[in-house]
Motif scaffolding. Structure first.
Motif, PDB file in Angstrom:
ATOM      1  N   VAL B 110       0.844  -1.191   0.000  1.00  0.00           N
ATOM      2  CA  VAL B 110       0.000   0.000   0.000  1.00  0.00           C
ATOM      3  C   VAL B 110       0.883   1.246   0.000  1.00  0.00           C
ATOM      4  N   VAL B 111       2.029   1.122   0.680  1.00  0.00           N
ATOM      5  CA  VAL B 111       2.943   2.250   0.758  1.00  0.00           C
ATOM      6  C   VAL B 111       3.995   2.189  -0.356  1.00  0.00           C
ATOM      7  N   THR B 112       4.589   0.992  -0.557  1.00  0.00           N
ATOM      8  CA  THR B 112       5.708   0.893  -1.497  1.00  0.00           C
ATOM      9  C   THR B 112       5.247   0.716  -2.941  1.00  0.00           C
ATOM     10  N   GLY B 113       4.050   0.216  -3.131  1.00  0.00           N
ATOM     11  CA  GLY B 113       3.579  -0.064  -4.487  1.00  0.00           C
ATOM     12  C   GLY B 113       4.066  -1.406  -5.011  1.00  0.00           C
ATOM     13  N   ARG B 114       4.830  -2.152  -4.193  1.00  0.00           N
ATOM     14  CA  ARG B 114       5.314  -3.449  -4.677  1.00  0.00           C
ATOM     15  C   ARG B 114       4.326  -4.560  -4.326  1.00  0.00           C
ATOM     16  N   LEU B 185      -3.101   6.858  -0.962  1.00  0.00           N
ATOM     17  CA  LEU B 185      -2.046   5.928  -0.568  1.00  0.00           C
ATOM     18  C   LEU B 185      -1.070   5.776  -1.736  1.00  0.00           C
ATOM     19  N   PRO B 186       0.238   5.842  -1.430  1.00  0.00           N
ATOM     20  CA  PRO B 186       1.226   5.842  -2.515  1.00  0.00           C
ATOM     21  C   PRO B 186       1.091   4.645  -3.465  1.00  0.00           C
ATOM     22  N   GLY B 187       0.806   3.464  -2.923  1.00  0.00           N
ATOM     23  CA  GLY B 187       0.715   2.275  -3.775  1.00  0.00           C
ATOM     24  C   GLY B 187      -0.372   2.394  -4.826  1.00  0.00           C
ATOM     25  N   TYR B 188      -1.404   3.138  -4.516  1.00  0.00           N
ATOM     26  CA  TYR B 188      -2.552   3.248  -5.430  1.00  0.00           C
ATOM     27  C   TYR B 188      -2.592   4.583  -6.156  1.00  0.00           C
ATOM     28  N   ARG B 202      -2.510   5.870 -16.197  1.00  0.00           N
ATOM     29  CA  ARG B 202      -1.154   5.672 -16.727  1.00  0.00           C
ATOM     30  C   ARG B 202      -0.812   4.194 -16.740  1.00  0.00           C
ATOM     31  N   ARG B 203      -0.125   3.790 -17.794  1.00  0.00           N
ATOM     32  CA  ARG B 203       0.233   2.381 -17.933  1.00  0.00           C
ATOM     33  C   ARG B 203       1.036   1.887 -16.740  1.00  0.00           C
ATOM     34  N   ARG B 204       1.947   2.758 -16.239  1.00  0.00           N
ATOM     35  CA  ARG B 204       2.768   2.229 -15.143  1.00  0.00           C
ATOM     36  C   ARG B 204       1.949   2.035 -13.859  1.00  0.00           C
ATOM     37  N   ASP B 205       0.874   2.809 -13.698  1.00  0.00           N
ATOM     38  CA  ASP B 205      -0.021   2.562 -12.560  1.00  0.00           C
ATOM     39  C   ASP B 205      -0.788   1.260 -12.762  1.00  0.00           C
ATOM     40  N   ALA B 206      -1.251   1.049 -13.988  1.00  0.00           N
ATOM     41  CA  ALA B 206      -1.975  -0.181 -14.304  1.00  0.00           C
ATOM     42  C   ALA B 206      -1.065  -1.396 -14.129  1.00  0.00           C
ATOM     43  N   TRP B 210      -2.821  -3.726 -11.672  1.00  0.00           N
ATOM     44  CA  TRP B 210      -3.565  -4.766 -12.410  1.00  0.00           C
ATOM     45  C   TRP B 210      -2.719  -5.336 -13.554  1.00  0.00           C
ATOM     46  N   PRO B 211      -1.582  -5.987 -13.233  1.00  0.00           N
ATOM     47  CA  PRO B 211      -0.653  -6.394 -14.297  1.00  0.00           C
ATOM     48  C   PRO B 211      -1.252  -7.383 -15.311  1.00  0.00           C
TER      49      PRO B 211
END
Ligand code: HEM
Ligand code: HEM
Lengths: 124, 244
Positions: B110-114, B185-188, B202-206, B210-211
């Protein structure tokens, strides 16, 4: 449904005593019972809720939403019997009263104990 | 569109206009219902809320009227958008064992986005939220109409209890959904665009959130392109390429 007090034509000063009498048992929404909306001049968007005590005395204070925007002078006091879902149950009553100047002591013995810091007297 | 293969547009459409309008209609009505409902529950009946002041209707009247609007929107949405509604439902009930890893990594991600990888159209957390929201909205609508139809008495008492309990559970779920979907939240970050304005994010958010969905969308788009389509993928199109 009937307004026992104040009587028609009475001069009232706030706070005043309201006594209503209805054919239904009153209670809060979660009992499924009826309740009563009290308001002035037909404006039922701002009202006091009476959820108990058929025939008992209720005090309507300055803080009551029913009193919002009510200036001294002649007014119609309305009561409306409501279903638990707040829709009108049909029975209504009204009396014409004269609301005295606030604090001018329209009737004896209402001067000092204004107690406006008290919360509105809902009893939940 | 003159998108070369290998240099896709920097954004990707996630939700089409119809879905976005439905979502907006649901959330405006639901927010009004939450506000007026809580107002009543907290014993403020008779004292007009700011919303009631604005409309001149008492909160109780407002609540019931908007309740009917929501009921109408829900019925319309389910009928007119039955395909999308079915997709929402079927995508939301599909869980796999690897989703457990996703949940385990979620608090940090949620924080790191990983985030751990998942294959769904929705991430596993969304799927849980979707199921909760659908069930609770249904309960609220059914019991709300019930309250209105009986008006009082013993049945009312039960409808009222269910309606209140559903509200208690529904409220934190909505707060969570809004917190996550707003991108605070940074991850989202950036996901709010999936449901607003053009529905493109943005593609990088997707890619991060949602890979699997992004890969399938891209595959579907290039398949269309190979057939001579323009590859912009209007709305539902990529859905055909969904895994099953
Ligand atoms: C997101 C959806 C909804 C939420 C969060 C919600 C919430 C609430 C809450 C908290 C109350 C006050 C209960 C109480 O303390 O007495 C209430 C009352 C009520 N609701 Fe809803 N509601 C929703 C949808 C609906 C719908 C769709 C209808 C029906 C058309 C409806 C009809 C009613 C009625 C008639 C009442 C008044 C009776 C009462 O006070 O219990 N509601 N609602
Ligand atoms: C208050 C009532 C609301 C309800 C019942 C609701 C319900 C839903 C549902 C069922 C979805 C589908 C998938 C998912 O779980 O993400 C969704 C998506 C979404 N919602 Fe809401 N929502 C509400 C309010 C909001 C608000 C206020 C925002 C503003 C930030 C928002 C932002 C989003 C976004 C960005 C998506 C897209 C996520 C995706 O494409 O997967 N929602 N909403």
């Amino acid at each position: 449904m009937e307004i026992v007090e104040p009587t028609g034509g009475a001069e009232i000063s706030v706070p005043f005593t309201l006594v209503v009498d209805s054919s239904e048992e009153l209670g809060p929404t979660d009992t499924g019972n009826h309740h009563v909306h009290v308001y002035f001049d037909g404006d039922d968007s701002s009202y006091e809720v009476i959820e108990s005590g058929n025939g008992e005395e209720h005090e309507i204070t300055v803080d009551s939403p029913a009193m919002e925007g009510v200036e001294p002078g002649e007014h119609t006091l309305n009561v409306s019997l409501r279903n638990a879902d707040h829709s009108a149950a049909g029975a209504e009553a009204e009396v014409t009263v004269t609301v005295g100047e606030e604090g001018s002591g329209g009737s004896p013995s209402d001067d000092e104990d204004d107690e406006s810091e008290e919360p509105p007297d809902y009893d939940y | 569109m003159t998108t070369e293969p290998g240099t896709p547009r920097p954004t990707v459409e996630r939700n089409n206009a119809r879905t976005r309008w439905l979502h907006a209609a649901v959330y405006t009505t639901v927010l009004v219902l939450l506000l007026t409902g809580w107002w009543l529950t907290l014993g403020q009946e008779g004292r007009p809320s700011p919303l009631s002041e604005l409309t001149g209707q008492s909160d109780a009247e407002l609540h019931t009227a908007i309740g009917w609007v929501l009921t109408g929107v829900a019925v319309l949405g389910a009928v007119a958008g039955w395909r999308a509604a079915r997709t929402l439902l079927t995508d939301s009930v599909r869980f796999r064992r690897t989703d457990l890893r996703w949940f385990a990594r979620w608090p940090g991600a949620v924080v790191t986005g990983r985030f751990a990888r998942h294959e769904g159209h929705f991430d596993p957390g969304q799927r849980l939220a979707n199921l909760a929201l659908i069930v609770l909205l249904l309960v609220l609508i059914v019991t709300g109409v019930g309250l209105w139809s009986v008006s009082g008495g013993p049945a009312f008492v039960w409808f009222n209890r269910l309606h209140r309990w559903a509200t208690y559970v529904f409220t934190p779920v909505i707060v969570g959904h809004v917190l996550i979907a707003s991108g605070i939240l940074p991850g989202y970050r950036g996901v709010w665009r999936a449901m607003h304005l053009g529905g493109r994010l943005r593609r990088r958010d997707a890619q991060r959130v949602w890979p699997g969905w992004l890969e399938r969308t891209d595959a579907a788009a290039s398949a269309v392109k190979a057939e001579g389509g323009d590859g912009t993928g209007d709305g539902d199109e990529p859905r055909q390429a969904r895994f099953h």
